[in-house]
Enzyme design. Structure first.
Site, short mmCIF file in Angstrom:
data_model
loop_
_atom_site.label_atom_id
_atom_site.label_comp_id
_atom_site.label_asym_id
_atom_site.label_seq_id
_atom_site.Cartn_x
_atom_site.Cartn_y
_atom_site.Cartn_z
CB SER A 76 -0.36 21.30 9.20
OG SER A 76 -0.98 22.20 10.10
CG ASP A 127 -5.58 26.26 11.59
OD1 ASP A 127 -6.20 27.27 11.96
OD2 ASP A 127 -4.37 26.26 11.32
#
Length: 401
Positions: free
Chosen positions: A157, A224
């Site tokens: 994602s 991330d």
């Protein structure tokens, strides 16, 4: 034939150490993967409409320009007066209000959760970035493909969000350079470099990707989007800025997919609930994970100057320690445990990466030679795991030719 073509790619990531503990301001160590998300955007002189194709999610949908222009013309909900807002300030968005509007905009055709999340994330960025400009859109097709498995703990994602955010900034740079539309407000984009992104632009890409990550993960740590933007090896603590680690030796990794889906938000919540119930115990585990990460970073930075095999063995011991601490938090899974046991049969060390509860395990590979790696991968595949050998610490988001 396309009058404009833009290609962008961003890496996935693995967390080497610091899963879950990073949420509580402990050190995390993450690295980019050789596996990437790739976007191709083509603009055409004739026709209308915008086609969005996310190949790995089974999405192919054409949005008409009336709807797209209406979205772009909609005032963007802000927590600050409009005079303060431009695309350099994603932190001024009223996040929940933006999400509600985009949820209404996204086609009702897509009800499968992963499809809807992807489209909501895309149009969230599309609207709030392009909506700060007087953009003139032509017929376009945007295609996105990824080497990453969705929901497996490899930053799919974040890689998606970084790729989209970088594409939109690149699109604006090109259009501004060609004087095809006028900015409502001044932005911090470098029009002298259309072949890549400077530090300021990378910081901006990461900020926007973080906003998108909030849609899927609720309260993301920021690891991330940072690693998928900048690439390389990064140490990260929530209360401080990420630190890029320079290593002269190439690191390689076996990435093992358990093919077991998991829910990051649920697992993070599970740890939080357990911490409320057993605060001193869980805090001691989180502190131990912090010390494990600090020691692993120390060993990684010494690899070029010491006995390599001895350091890899020490790193392997820390991997075992960390995996057992994660088990104590209740975020492992029988298939993750089986993958680690299989690695141990070959004298290797593995741990979960990401939220756990399924997803992927990792094994940083000592310099043994390819034959041994092939044997391990063959055995893992025999047991029903997905397994690939890839590089660690490669380049971050980039403009591709």
């Amino acid at each position: 034939m396309a009058s404009l073509r833009i290609c962008i790619s961003a890496p996935g990531k693995v967390i080497l150490h610091g899963e879950h503990s990073v949420v509580y301001d402990k050190l995390a160590l993450a690295a980019s993967l050789g596996l990437r998300t790739r976007l191709e955007f083509c603009e055409f002189e004739e026709g209308e409409g915008g086609e969005v194709e996310f190949c790995d999610l089974g999405i192919s949908h054409c949005y008409n320009f009336k709807d797209i222009h209406q979205l772009l013309a909609t005032p963007i909900p802000l927590t600050k007066p409009p005079a303060y807002y431009n695309l350099s300030h994603p932190e001024f968005l009223s996040h929940e209000e933006v999400v509600k509007i985009i949820e209404t905009f996204v086609s009702v055709k897509f009800q499968e959760p992963k499809q809807r999340q992807a489209l909501i994330s895309f149009f969230y960025l599309f609207w709030t970035i392009l909506g700060s400009t007087d953009s003139v859109l032509k017929r376009f097709k945007l295609t996105l493909r990824s080497d990453l498995t969705v929901g497996a703990g490899t930053g799919s994602s974040a890689s998606f969000a970084v790729t989209i955010a970088a594409f939109l900034l690149q699109f604006i740079k090109i259009k501004k350079f060609e004087s095809k539309f006028f900015y409502k407000t001044i932005t911090e984009l470098n029009l002298e470099n259309l072949n890549g992104f400077d530090q300021v632009e990378l910081d901006l890409v990461s900020k926007w990707a973080f906003q998108s990550e909030r849609i899927i993960h609720g309260t993301p740590s920021g690891v991330d989007n940072t690693i998928c933007t900048f690439g390389g090896l990064v140490s990260f603590r929530k209360s401080t800025t990420p630190h890029l680690i320079q290593l002269s030796s190439k690191l390689t990794l076996i990435l093992i997919n358990t093919n077991t889906p998991r829910d990051t938000k649920h697992l993070v919540g599970k740890v939080a609930s357990k911490r409320v119930k057993y605060r001193p115990i869980i805090d001691a585990i989180l502190d131990a994970m912090d010390q494990t990460t600090i020691k692993a970073l120390d060993y990684l930075q010494k690899i070029d100057n010491s006995d390599v095999l001895e350091l890899y063995e020490a790193l392997g011991e820390l991997v075992d320690v960390n995996q057992n601490l994660l088990r104590c938090l209740g975020v492992s899974h029988p298939r993750l445990d089986e993958a680690c046991e299989t690695l141990a049969e070959f004298g290797l060390h593995g741990k979960l990466t990401g939220a756990g509860g399924g997803g992927c395990a990792i094994c940083v590979v000592p310099p043994y030679g390819q034959e041994r790696v092939d044997e391990v991968i063959a055995e893992l595949k025999k047991k029903g795991f997905g397994a690939v050998f890839t590089d660690l610490g490669g380049y971050g988001v980039r403009v591709d030719q």
